[in-house]
Write a protein that holds these residues in place. Structure first.
Motif, mmCIF file in Angstrom:
data_model
loop_
_atom_site.group_PDB
_atom_site.id
_atom_site.type_symbol
_atom_site.label_atom_id
_atom_site.label_comp_id
_atom_site.label_asym_id
_atom_site.label_seq_id
_atom_site.Cartn_x
_atom_site.Cartn_y
_atom_site.Cartn_z
ATOM 1 N N HIS A 1 44.919 46.319 33.502
ATOM 2 C CA HIS A 1 44.705 45.493 34.698
ATOM 3 C C HIS A 1 44.079 46.290 35.843
ATOM 4 N N GLN A 2 43.345 45.591 36.660
ATOM 5 C CA GLN A 2 42.685 46.217 37.818
ATOM 6 C C GLN A 2 43.690 46.881 38.764
ATOM 7 N N LEU A 3 44.890 46.280 38.911
ATOM 8 C CA LEU A 3 45.848 46.793 39.911
ATOM 9 C C LEU A 3 46.587 48.050 39.452
ATOM 10 N N LYS A 4 46.319 48.481 38.244
ATOM 11 C CA LYS A 4 46.948 49.717 37.756
ATOM 12 C C LYS A 4 46.533 50.923 38.597
ATOM 13 N N ASP A 5 45.271 50.907 39.045
ATOM 14 C CA ASP A 5 44.740 52.095 39.728
ATOM 15 C C ASP A 5 43.891 51.671 40.928
ATOM 16 N N PRO A 6 44.532 51.145 41.975
ATOM 17 C CA PRO A 6 43.745 50.677 43.126
ATOM 18 C C PRO A 6 43.030 51.798 43.858
ATOM 19 N N ASP A 7 43.534 53.029 43.756
ATOM 20 C CA ASP A 7 42.900 54.140 44.486
ATOM 21 C C ASP A 7 41.442 54.318 44.080
ATOM 22 N N ALA A 8 41.198 54.251 42.761
ATOM 23 C CA ALA A 8 39.832 54.451 42.274
ATOM 24 C C ALA A 8 38.931 53.332 42.783
ATOM 25 N N THR A 9 39.457 52.123 42.809
ATOM 26 C CA THR A 9 38.645 50.977 43.241
ATOM 27 C C THR A 9 38.313 51.074 44.723
ATOM 28 N N VAL A 10 39.347 51.363 45.523
ATOM 29 C CA VAL A 10 39.128 51.424 46.972
ATOM 30 C C VAL A 10 38.180 52.576 47.307
ATOM 31 N N ALA A 11 38.342 53.700 46.638
ATOM 32 C CA ALA A 11 37.471 54.847 46.918
ATOM 33 C C ALA A 11 36.012 54.511 46.583
ATOM 34 N N TYR A 12 35.789 53.718 45.558
ATOM 35 C CA TYR A 12 34.416 53.344 45.173
ATOM 36 C C TYR A 12 33.795 52.440 46.238
ATOM 37 N N HIS A 13 34.575 51.502 46.743
ATOM 38 C CA HIS A 13 34.018 50.509 47.669
ATOM 39 C C HIS A 13 34.072 50.948 49.136
ATOM 40 N N THR A 14 34.674 52.096 49.391
ATOM 41 C CA THR A 14 34.965 52.463 50.785
ATOM 42 C C THR A 14 33.712 52.814 51.603
ATOM 43 N N THR A 15 33.879 52.686 52.929
ATOM 44 C CA THR A 15 32.846 53.188 53.843
ATOM 45 C C THR A 15 33.231 54.590 54.336
ATOM 46 N N ASP A 16 34.417 55.017 53.945
ATOM 47 C CA ASP A 16 34.951 56.291 54.418
ATOM 48 C C ASP A 16 34.476 57.423 53.491
ATOM 49 N N GLN A 17 33.487 58.164 53.947
ATOM 50 C CA GLN A 17 32.870 59.190 53.097
ATOM 51 C C GLN A 17 33.869 60.259 52.668
ATOM 52 N N GLU A 18 34.794 60.547 53.578
ATOM 53 C CA GLU A 18 35.789 61.587 53.252
ATOM 54 C C GLU A 18 36.661 61.134 52.074
ATOM 55 N N LEU A 19 37.053 59.868 52.093
ATOM 56 C CA LEU A 19 37.870 59.316 50.997
ATOM 57 C C LEU A 19 37.069 59.319 49.685
ATOM 58 N N PHE A 20 35.809 58.881 49.786
ATOM 59 C CA PHE A 20 34.940 58.852 48.599
ATOM 60 C C PHE A 20 34.852 60.251 47.980
ATOM 61 N N ASN A 21 34.592 61.237 48.828
ATOM 62 C CA ASN A 21 34.438 62.604 48.321
ATOM 63 C C ASN A 21 35.729 63.133 47.715
ATOM 64 N N ARG A 22 36.838 62.853 48.399
ATOM 65 C CA ARG A 22 38.121 63.394 47.946
ATOM 66 C C ARG A 22 38.500 62.823 46.570
ATOM 67 N N VAL A 23 38.318 61.516 46.395
ATOM 68 C CA VAL A 23 38.768 60.892 45.140
ATOM 69 C C VAL A 23 37.688 60.963 44.059
ATOM 70 N N LEU A 24 36.441 60.736 44.442
ATOM 71 C CA LEU A 24 35.391 60.581 43.420
ATOM 72 C C LEU A 24 34.364 61.715 43.401
ATOM 73 N N GLY A 25 34.052 62.249 44.578
ATOM 74 C CA GLY A 25 33.011 63.273 44.662
ATOM 75 C C GLY A 25 33.332 64.472 43.790
ATOM 76 N N LYS A 26 34.594 64.867 43.778
ATOM 77 C CA LYS A 26 34.989 66.054 42.986
ATOM 78 C C LYS A 26 34.820 65.794 41.486
ATOM 79 N N ARG A 27 34.619 64.542 41.108
ATOM 80 C CA ARG A 27 34.425 64.201 39.690
ATOM 81 C C ARG A 27 32.960 63.970 39.355
ATOM 82 N N GLY A 28 32.094 64.334 40.279
ATOM 83 C CA GLY A 28 30.663 64.209 40.005
ATOM 84 C C GLY A 28 30.121 62.809 40.259
ATOM 85 N N VAL A 29 30.945 61.945 40.884
ATOM 86 C CA VAL A 29 30.440 60.605 41.219
ATOM 87 C C VAL A 29 29.674 60.740 42.531
#
Ligand code: F0G
Length: 440
Positions: free
Chosen positions: A385-413
């Motif tokens: 289900h989508q709600l299993k991991d809301p952090d990944a979803t919110v980080a993808y859609h966010t306008t907050d660059q710091e959040l994006f980098n912290r959650v996804l940037g370190k993974r090469g996204v």
């Protein structure tokens, strides 16, 4: 759970001559009219004749398997298939929100039949949520779960805690937790429900039975599934092999198993090193050599799809058998591809967790390579289900660059091509109305 002679995992085999099986799969439809009976209601036990390892009256159910097979035009377009050719098997509708409940109802049944009072698993989160749920719903057993530190999405951890499981967080990842839980279960005599347990796979076969049922018993061309510990893919191969042997289906669909690039043991072994089932003579030396190489380079599994962040899949051999049965292929997809596919799945009407979207990203790759034809009928299994991991979803859609980098940037996204960004406005009626006009 392992053979004392060769160390390989055990398998459930049936003497079909002693277990009558309907002569047509259509017979299972009759059970729909008896949905007041919990075993007919269950999307697992409705197919009891195809997994008859315990008497029906002993089979434990928590209402699992009420799932959907939905055609998706927008996801078909995204992956390059013709309209009407792509189906999403949505396993997020299970009681604990993932496909794991199919297998858990079966393993739990076996544990109950043999009189277990405690059951344990190591987990990236969904198996543990499922075990914890079956324990709390039935009151038959206590759950002991092992998770790696910081390696489990909060949606899943919150379930285990809420359902009252004894939660053991160890310093390490899933592969470490898996090794430990085997030792602990054997030392303390606790029933182990990881997919080393062959009864888990029996329950997971029913996912494919329901896919066939939803397609009015027509066999699709491809089943595409994420690969982690490889229990699901192994179960699917067994399901199709048995149906074919029983004369219940005329042909076997092809299977595509999709790894994340950060946890790609199956891909490396099959596509890179030519590893095959080989009539059951699996080349253990190549596997051991590969694991040795991984260890000496200090390589650990690492992907945003935490559910499949696994480098030592316990069902490797059975999965090779499934690949042989289904003329299967294996691909790997990056975290970027996974998250883009996940956004497309969400925008198409159904959300899923990152690991599930690997099936859609993998389909896109296989269509672009010409391995899957754009006219073929393809079923992608959305495992969680989508709600299993809301952090990944919110980080993808966010306008907050710091959040994006912290959650996804370190993974090469690097990009969020399909992001649906929240519109930031002052708390002012005119400004809000203006923004709605501007963006709608
Ligand atoms: N998708 C999801 C959402 C999962 O939770 C898992 C596995 C997989 C795919 C991979 O399936 O292991 O059968 O190849 N999760 C396990 C767990 C490992 O502990 O919940 P597999």
């Amino acid at each position: 759970m392992a053979c004392p002679r060769c160390g390989g995992l055990l398998d459930v085999m049936y003497r079909w001559d002693r277990h009558p099986v309907p002569s047509s799969l259509r017979a299972f439809e009759a059970k729909w009219s008896a949905r007041h009976d919990p075993h007919s209601f269950s999307g697992v036990w409705r197919f009891h004749e195809l997994l008859p390892f315990a008497p029906l009256e002993k089979c434990v159910t928590a209402g699992e398997g009420q799932t959907l097979l939905l055609p998706s035009g927008s996801v078909a377009a995204y992956v390059g298939l013709r309209p009407g050719r792509l189906f999403l098997q949505y396993e997020g509708m299970n009681p604990s929100g993932s496909f794991k409940d199919n297998g858990m109802s079966a393993a739990f049944t076996h544990a109950h039949v043999v009189g277990a009072k405690r059951a344990a698993c190591a987990s990236t989160g969904n198996t543990s949520a499922s075990l914890a749920l079956y324990c709390s719903v039935t009151g038959l057993m206590k759950a002991v779960i092992f998770v790696g530190s910081g390696k489990i999405a909060y949606g899943k951890l919150s379930q285990a805690l809420d359902y009252g499981a004894l939660t053991v967080q160890i310093a390490g990842d899933f592969d470490d937790a898996m090794a430990r839980v085997k030792e602990v279960a054997s030392q303390l005599g606790i029933y182990l429900v990881n997919s080393v347990n062959p009864f888990r796979l029996e329950g997971q076969k029913t996912i494919m039975f329901r896919v066939l049922e939803a397609l009015r018993w027509e066999v699709p061309d491809w089943i595409v599934v994420p690969g982690g510990n490889l229990g699901n893919s192994s179960a699917f191969g067994k399901a199709f092999w048995e149906l074919y042997q029983l004369g219940l289906i005329p042909r076997i669909p092809r299977l595509a198993i999709i790894n994340a690039t950060g946890a790609n043991t199956l891909f490396e072994l099959v596509q890179g090193r030519g590893m095959r089932w080989n009539g059951g003579q699996v080349d253990r030396r190549t596997v051991d050599h590969f694991y040795h190489e991984m260890d000496s380079q200090g390589r650990r599994a690492s992907t945003i799809a935490s559910a499949i962040e696994i480098n030592r899949p316990v069902n490797l051999a059975k999965c090779l058998r499934a690949l042989e049965i289904c003329r299967g292929v294996v691909r790997e997809v990056t975290d970027q591809e996974i998250l883009d596919a996940k956004a497309q799945v969400g925008a198409g009407g159904l959300g899923c967790e990152p690991a599930s979207a690997a099936s859609v990203a993998g389909t896109r790759k296989l269509v672009s390579e010409g391995v899957i034809d754009k006219d073929e009928r393809v079923v992608c299994v959305l495992t969680g289900h989508q709600l299993k991991d809301p952090d990944a979803t919110v980080a993808y859609h966010t306008t907050d660059q710091e959040l994006f980098n912290r959650v996804l940037g370190k993974r090469g996204v690097r990009r969020a091509t399909y992001a649906n960004r929240a519109v930031v406005v002052p708390n002012d009626l005119d400004e809000i109305v203006k923004a709605i006009h501007l963006y709608s």
